[in-house]
Write a protein that holds these residues in place. Structure first.
Motif, mmCIF file in Angstrom:
data_model
loop_
_atom_site.group_PDB
_atom_site.id
_atom_site.type_symbol
_atom_site.label_atom_id
_atom_site.label_comp_id
_atom_site.label_asym_id
_atom_site.label_seq_id
_atom_site.Cartn_x
_atom_site.Cartn_y
_atom_site.Cartn_z
ATOM 1 N N GLN A 1 0.708 -1.368 -0.006
ATOM 2 C CA GLN A 1 0.037 -0.144 0.095
ATOM 3 C C GLN A 1 1.050 1.309 0.061
ATOM 4 O O GLN A 1 0.384 2.319 -0.261
ATOM 5 C CB GLN A 1 -1.081 0.069 1.385
ATOM 6 C CG GLN A 1 -0.199 -0.046 2.423
ATOM 7 C CD GLN A 1 -0.241 -1.506 3.183
ATOM 8 O OE1 GLN A 1 -0.108 -2.464 2.427
ATOM 9 N NE2 GLN A 1 -0.612 -1.717 4.440
ATOM 10 N N ASP A 2 2.262 1.022 0.238
ATOM 11 C CA ASP A 2 2.997 2.373 0.257
ATOM 12 C C ASP A 2 3.751 2.441 -1.326
ATOM 13 O O ASP A 2 4.334 3.490 -1.537
ATOM 14 C CB ASP A 2 4.316 2.170 0.848
ATOM 15 C CG ASP A 2 3.944 1.905 2.462
ATOM 16 O OD1 ASP A 2 2.838 2.270 3.058
ATOM 17 O OD2 ASP A 2 4.618 1.148 3.150
ATOM 18 N N VAL A 3 3.065 1.840 -2.361
ATOM 19 C CA VAL A 3 3.869 1.989 -3.637
ATOM 20 C C VAL A 3 2.578 2.229 -4.698
ATOM 21 O O VAL A 3 1.597 1.474 -4.532
ATOM 22 C CB VAL A 3 4.400 0.792 -3.969
ATOM 23 C CG1 VAL A 3 5.232 0.653 -5.412
ATOM 24 C CG2 VAL A 3 5.645 0.381 -2.828
ATOM 25 N N SER A 4 3.059 3.117 -5.531
ATOM 26 C CA SER A 4 2.074 3.240 -6.830
ATOM 27 C C SER A 4 3.020 3.029 -8.076
ATOM 28 O O SER A 4 4.137 3.366 -7.908
ATOM 29 C CB SER A 4 1.247 4.562 -6.708
ATOM 30 O OG SER A 4 0.748 4.873 -5.600
ATOM 31 N N LEU A 5 2.041 2.725 -8.989
ATOM 32 C CA LEU A 5 2.868 2.406 -10.414
ATOM 33 C C LEU A 5 2.396 3.865 -11.248
ATOM 34 O O LEU A 5 1.582 4.082 -11.413
ATOM 35 C CB LEU A 5 2.338 1.302 -11.101
ATOM 36 C CG LEU A 5 2.584 0.200 -10.433
ATOM 37 C CD1 LEU A 5 2.234 -1.161 -11.210
ATOM 38 C CD2 LEU A 5 4.358 -0.160 -10.443
ATOM 39 N N GLU B 1 8.168 -5.976 -7.713
ATOM 40 C CA GLU B 1 8.653 -6.786 -6.956
ATOM 41 C C GLU B 1 10.037 -6.549 -6.219
ATOM 42 O O GLU B 1 10.421 -7.066 -4.996
ATOM 43 C CB GLU B 1 8.424 -8.171 -7.723
ATOM 44 C CG GLU B 1 7.129 -8.683 -8.064
ATOM 45 C CD GLU B 1 6.788 -7.972 -9.421
ATOM 46 O OE1 GLU B 1 7.538 -7.343 -10.058
ATOM 47 O OE2 GLU B 1 5.729 -8.273 -9.668
ATOM 48 N N GLN B 2 10.669 -5.612 -6.865
ATOM 49 C CA GLN B 2 12.196 -5.429 -6.316
ATOM 50 C C GLN B 2 11.986 -4.476 -5.261
ATOM 51 O O GLN B 2 12.885 -3.946 -4.508
ATOM 52 C CB GLN B 2 12.888 -4.558 -7.473
ATOM 53 C CG GLN B 2 13.237 -5.841 -8.297
ATOM 54 C CD GLN B 2 13.889 -5.356 -9.652
ATOM 55 O OE1 GLN B 2 14.084 -4.183 -9.773
ATOM 56 N NE2 GLN B 2 14.251 -6.113 -10.457
ATOM 57 N N LEU B 3 10.734 -3.687 -5.147
ATOM 58 C CA LEU B 3 10.817 -2.783 -4.000
ATOM 59 C C LEU B 3 9.877 -2.969 -2.760
ATOM 60 O O LEU B 3 10.025 -2.970 -1.854
ATOM 61 C CB LEU B 3 9.956 -1.409 -4.498
ATOM 62 C CG LEU B 3 9.913 -0.234 -3.697
ATOM 63 C CD1 LEU B 3 11.058 0.237 -3.234
ATOM 64 C CD2 LEU B 3 9.206 0.966 -4.498
ATOM 65 N N VAL B 4 8.754 -3.790 -3.124
ATOM 66 C CA VAL B 4 7.752 -4.216 -1.976
ATOM 67 C C VAL B 4 8.502 -5.237 -1.116
ATOM 68 O O VAL B 4 9.075 -6.085 -1.729
ATOM 69 C CB VAL B 4 6.304 -4.847 -2.516
ATOM 70 C CG1 VAL B 4 5.678 -5.436 -1.360
ATOM 71 C CG2 VAL B 4 5.631 -3.468 -3.205
ATOM 72 N N GLY B 5 8.382 -5.150 0.284
ATOM 73 C CA GLY B 5 9.212 -6.013 0.989
ATOM 74 C C GLY B 5 10.591 -5.645 1.699
ATOM 75 O O GLY B 5 11.134 -6.451 2.317
#
Length: 226
Positions: free
Chosen positions: A119-123, A140-144
């Motif tokens: 929820q912290d990321v937008s495209l 996928e490289q950013l979330v987590g």
């Protein structure tokens, strides 16, 4: 025989007359012609998921048959081309071939040590020049990931600003595992470094007071490097 020869000659002439010649090229949008040539020129430098947007200067022709000459600046995307139309006379056109990428960016400020959540990321779609070669371009490289340096809302994330989540912190107590054949020994220790999963770190065995090289396996668990 003479009549037959004349009849065959007439039929041949009719057949020749009825054979259609090559079809004239149909005009197509100039932006399509420019995009095809730009991809051919820039193809090797374009990321796999890049999009190309052609922006023409105002007041130029909108359709043409083919590109006669084409020049493009790979860095800025500015192009000039000669387009041949139905009249056969080349028409000069120019504009910008803008390369864009859809990348993940923070939708809020994220401070160091936080874990990036979905929820912290937008495209967002962004010009490739603004993204840069060191930015993360896959969701996928950013979330987590765990934040190392503050992430700013709406800006590309440099790869060195995040890292795999830390599962062991310096100074915390850990379980040391040593596997040898089918035998597994454990001991209590204290971490001398921070580490994420799979990272090498030093720990001190609290029983022998010796420093060991280990690998972080799970939260609070390390395994001796053999």
């Amino acid at each position: 025989m003479k009549r037959v020869a004349i009849a065959l000659f007439v039929l041949f002439q009719l057949a020749t007359f009825m054979v259609p010649g090559p079809a004239a090229a149909q005009p197509v949008p100039v932006t399509d012609l420019i995009e095809e040539r730009a991809v051919g020129e820039l193809g090797a430098t374009l990321p796999a998921k890049a999009k190309l947007e052609i922006r023409m200067a105002e007041g130029l022709i909108q359709e043409g048959n083919f590109v006669q000459e084409f020049w493009i600046d790979p860095d800025s995307g500015q192009f000039i081309a000669n387009i041949v139309t139905d009249s056969g006379v080349p028409q000069r056109v120019w504009g910008l071939a803008m390369v864009t990428l859809t990348i993940p960016v923070p939708n809020r400020r994220i401070v160091p040590d936080e874990i990036v959540r979905a929820q912290d990321v937008s495209l967002v779609e962004m010009p490739m020049q603004r993204v840069g070669s060191y930015a993360i371009n896959e969701y996928e490289q950013l979330v987590g990931q765990q934040v190392r340096r503050m992430l700013v809302t709406g800006r590309p994330v440099p790869r060195n600003s995040v890292m795999p989540p830390r599962i062991i912190s310096r100074g915390e107590k850990v379980k040391i595992r040593l596997s040898h054949g089918g035998l597994q020994l454990t001991a209590k220790g204290r971490a001398l470094d921070d580490a994420h999963k799979g990272q090498e770190l030093r720990v001190v065995n609290l029983s022998s007071n010796k420093a060991l090289s280990t690998i972080a396996m799970a939260a609070g668990v390390v395994e001796v490097v053999q």
